[in-house]
Design a protein around this motif. Structure first.
Motif, PDB file in Angstrom:
ATOM      1  N   PHE A 124       0.835  -1.201   0.000  1.00  0.00           N
ATOM      2  CA  PHE A 124       0.000   0.000   0.000  1.00  0.00           C
ATOM      3  C   PHE A 124       0.867   1.249   0.000  1.00  0.00           C
ATOM      4  O   PHE A 124       0.601   2.217  -0.736  1.00  0.00           O
ATOM      5  N   TYR A 125       1.934   1.227   0.804  1.00  0.00           N
ATOM      6  CA  TYR A 125       2.830   2.381   0.883  1.00  0.00           C
ATOM      7  C   TYR A 125       3.427   2.695  -0.493  1.00  0.00           C
ATOM      8  O   TYR A 125       3.468   3.851  -0.927  1.00  0.00           O
ATOM      9  N   LEU A 126       3.889   1.667  -1.197  1.00  0.00           N
ATOM     10  CA  LEU A 126       4.498   1.882  -2.507  1.00  0.00           C
ATOM     11  C   LEU A 126       3.459   2.338  -3.534  1.00  0.00           C
ATOM     12  O   LEU A 126       3.733   3.226  -4.363  1.00  0.00           O
ATOM     13  N   GLN A 127       2.257   1.764  -3.477  1.00  0.00           N
ATOM     14  CA  GLN A 127       1.229   2.129  -4.454  1.00  0.00           C
ATOM     15  C   GLN A 127       0.746   3.556  -4.254  1.00  0.00           C
ATOM     16  O   GLN A 127       0.407   4.250  -5.227  1.00  0.00           O
ATOM     17  N   THR A 128       0.717   4.036  -3.004  1.00  0.00           N
ATOM     18  CA  THR A 128       0.292   5.417  -2.761  1.00  0.00           C
ATOM     19  C   THR A 128       1.292   6.425  -3.312  1.00  0.00           C
ATOM     20  O   THR A 128       0.981   7.610  -3.418  1.00  0.00           O
ATOM     21  N   ARG A 129       2.475   5.936  -3.662  1.00  0.00           N
ATOM     22  CA  ARG A 129       3.491   6.806  -4.245  1.00  0.00           C
ATOM     23  C   ARG A 129       3.618   6.598  -5.742  1.00  0.00           C
ATOM     24  O   ARG A 129       4.655   6.888  -6.356  1.00  0.00           O
ATOM     25  N   GLY A 130       2.554   6.071  -6.334  1.00  0.00           N
ATOM     26  CA  GLY A 130       2.472   5.991  -7.780  1.00  0.00           C
ATOM     27  C   GLY A 130       3.129   4.778  -8.401  1.00  0.00           C
ATOM     28  O   GLY A 130       3.298   4.715  -9.627  1.00  0.00           O
TER      29      GLY A 130
END
Length: 433
Positions: free
Chosen positions: A383-389
């Protein structure tokens, strides 16, 4: 197969019992014995029999049988603790040597050596006095390899040799087919030597192998064993480490290619102040069986061990096994030990078995512990990586790379680290991630 004289039987029994206890019959430290005549080499190394078999079988590592003689080990049924996870039918006969005419009569892997100036690489006969100086076979397959190898490769780092990431010694071992074979390797770092030795297994083979790593007082040695076989290879490798006084040993196992790989590293100490680090990296694909069984035997005061093994699994019937046994004997006061195993399941249908075992016979230690975990992706990391595009598939690959890189970066040889990262990348490209 070799026969033993009564004199050899007696000498070996005395030596192997002292080897297990970390002391001689007279109570001397192994590191204080002349290496040309005691357990670290010389005449005693020629005595190929058994000892240290006392105790209740399977109840303690302290009571397990060790022997150079195949006949001392009963036939393997698969019900034994040491073999309960191993698919015996896939060993291609390595477990049945000496039964109904089964032999290890294939050609040993071809050995191509690349070594810096000062390091010697020799091919010797099985009667060389140095062979047997670092370990005794602990199971039937390793004993079969001991009885059936015809030549051994010995790598020697001379006293006070200075090695680094730019002058690595590499043995490339290329399998010569699917006829069951035996091989033997000894890596010997003399006093105060430093260096890196890489054992790079390739090609196709059905191989039973013993690897000895003898590290004398004050030496600092890294040994990296890479199993990057073709998909049809079967490889059982017993790897014995003997660490001298104030020595440092880093032992790294990388299991990638092959149908069935069974690696059994053992670490023992012959002097106080020694430190052993054992790292492992494995990536199991569909149908692969990758098994790692470790034993750290603390029988000497004030020694240290650290074990870190990490693996990823993907595909139907991908199976990884990690067994970590640590024994802290009564006389091993001041021991500092910790072992850890982590498994990352990438797809459905994969299975990991992880069993840490810690046996302590004295409370006078610095510390001892173990940890084991098997699971899927950390949703919070994704989730952390996906929230950063970052796209989900890219994010998943980043998590896997980071998970395995902890082991890769311990090798400290940039060219080898790059190769292993590329290997992990190829594994990920073949997955559904």
């Amino acid at each position: 197969m070799t026969e033993l004289t009564q004199e050899q039987e007696t000498e070996s029994k005395i030596w192997s019992q002292g080897f297990i206890k970390g002391m001689t019959e007279e109570g001397e430290s192994l590191s204080e014995i002349n290496p040309e005549s005691g357990p670290l080499g010389g005449n005693a190394a020629k005595a190929h029999s058994h000892g240290a078999g006392a105790g209740v079988p399977d109840s303690s590592r302290a009571g397990r049988l060790t022997s150079y003689k195949l006949a001392d080990f009963p036939a393997i049924t698969g019900r034994e603790e040491d073999w309960r996870f191993t698919p015996l039918k896939r060993l291609r006969g390595l477990d049945r040597v000496g039964i109904k005419g089964m032999e290890l009569n294939g050609a040993a892997p071809l050995v191509e050596a690349s070594a810096p100036e000062g390091v010697t690489v020799e091919t010797v006969g099985r009667d060389d006095a140095r062979i047997g100086s670092a370990g005794i076979p602990e199971d039937r397959v390793a004993a079969a390899a001991w009885e059936n190898f015809s030549e051994a490769t010995i790598v020697t780092l001379p006293a006070e040799f200075v090695g680094n990431a730019d002058n690595v010694t590499t043995l490339t071992l290329t399998g010569q087919g699917d006829t069951p074979a035996a091989s033997h390797i000894l890596v010997h770092a003399k006093k105060f030597a430093t260096g890196v030795v890489v054992l790079d297994h390739r090609g196709t083979a059905v191989l039973s192998e013993n690897v000895e790593v003898l590290v004398e007082d004050g030496a600092d040695l890294t040994v990296v064993s890479i199993q990057d076989w073709n998909d049809d290879a079967v490889h059982a490798s017993a790897q014995h480490v003997m660490a001298g006084r104030d020595s440092k040993v880093k032992h790294v196992v990388v299991n990638l290619g092959g149908d069935l790989l069974r690696t059994t590293p053992t670490a023992r100490y012959s002097g106080t102040g020694a430190e052993v680090e054992m790292y492992g990296l494995y990536f199991a694909d569909a149908g692969q069986h990758l098994e790692q069984r470790l034993f750290v035997d603390h029988s000497t005061k004030n020694c240290k061990s650290r074990v870190t093994y990490k693996g990823a699994l993907q595909g139907d019937n991908a199976h990884a096994v990690w067994i970590g046994d640590v024994l802290i004997r009564k006389q091993a006061e001041g021991t500092d030990s910790y072992e850890m195993n982590r498994n990352l399941i990438l797809t459905q249908g994969a299975r990991a078995d992880s069993v840490p075992n810690l046996e302590i016979e004295t409370g006078m230690i610095e510390g001892a512990g173990h940890a084991s975990a098997t699971g899927r992706f950390d949703d919070e990391q994704l989730f952390y990586l996906q929230t950063r595009g970052i796209a989900e598939d890219v994010a998943r690959r980043l998590v896997v790379r980071g998970f395995l890189n902890e082991v890769i970066q311990q090798i400290k040889v940039p060219a080898l680290e790059e190769r292993l990262r590329d290997s992990v990348e190829r594994e990920l490209e073949s997955s559904a991630l």
